[in-house]
Design a protein around this motif. Structure first.
Motif, PDB file in Angstrom:
ATOM      1  N   ARG A  73      20.016 -27.207 -10.282  1.00 50.11           N
ATOM      2  CA  ARG A  73      19.443 -25.858 -10.342  1.00 50.11           C
ATOM      3  C   ARG A  73      18.685 -25.636 -11.643  1.00 50.11           C
ATOM      4  N   ARG A  74      19.212 -26.164 -12.746  1.00 48.79           N
ATOM      5  CA  ARG A  74      18.491 -26.042 -14.029  1.00 48.79           C
ATOM      6  C   ARG A  74      17.173 -26.803 -13.984  1.00 48.79           C
ATOM      7  N   LEU A  75      17.208 -28.013 -13.429  1.00 54.10           N
ATOM      8  CA  LEU A  75      15.989 -28.806 -13.330  1.00 54.10           C
ATOM      9  C   LEU A  75      14.966 -28.125 -12.424  1.00 54.10           C
ATOM     10  N   ASP A  76      15.432 -27.494 -11.348  1.00 55.60           N
ATOM     11  CA  ASP A  76      14.522 -26.768 -10.459  1.00 55.60           C
ATOM     12  C   ASP A  76      13.814 -25.640 -11.196  1.00 55.60           C
ATOM     13  N   VAL A  77      14.553 -24.955 -12.071  1.00 57.18           N
ATOM     14  CA  VAL A  77      13.964 -23.862 -12.851  1.00 57.18           C
ATOM     15  C   VAL A  77      12.971 -24.413 -13.877  1.00 57.18           C
ATOM     16  N   MET A  78      13.363 -25.475 -14.559  1.00 55.31           N
ATOM     17  CA  MET A  78      12.518 -26.056 -15.607  1.00 55.31           C
ATOM     18  C   MET A  78      11.298 -26.772 -15.048  1.00 55.31           C
ATOM     19  N   ASN A  79      11.481 -27.420 -13.915  1.00 52.57           N
ATOM     20  CA  ASN A  79      10.430 -28.224 -13.309  1.00 52.57           C
ATOM     21  C   ASN A  79       9.806 -29.193 -14.323  1.00 52.57           C
TER      22      ASN A  79
END
Length: 88
Positions: A18-24
């Motif tokens: 989920r963090r990686l999805d936000v950071m992209n």
């Protein structure tokens, strides 16, 4: 995300995803960040001296990080730690 993970409502892999999805993050973004934030300015005070002393005592130095390899490489280069000794 942090609160949910800390309260056991999601596991580590889901929280990370989920963090990686936000950071992209992309390699290009990471490289651009590393270039705009030079490694020399991100080093903790005294780390160069510590690495130098360890090497003088023939102690092999490794960098281990849960972060992105693209951000660790300039640090390793600044500290003269071989890239083969990076685990990120």
């Amino acid at each position: 995300i942090t609160n949910e993970a800390m309260n056991g409502k999601m596991d580590l892999s889901e929280a990370l995803q989920r963090r990686l999805d936000v950071m992209n993050p992309t390699v290009e973004k990471l490289v651009a960040y590393a270039k705009s934030n030079p490694a020399a300015l991100r080093l903790v005070p005294g780390i160069r001296e510590l690495i130098h002393e360890l090497k003088a005592r023939n102690i092999e130095v490794f960098l281990i990080s849960g972060g992105f390899r693209e951000l660790i490489l300039p640090i390793a280069d600044a500290l003269q730690v071989p890239r083969t000794n990076i685990f990120a």
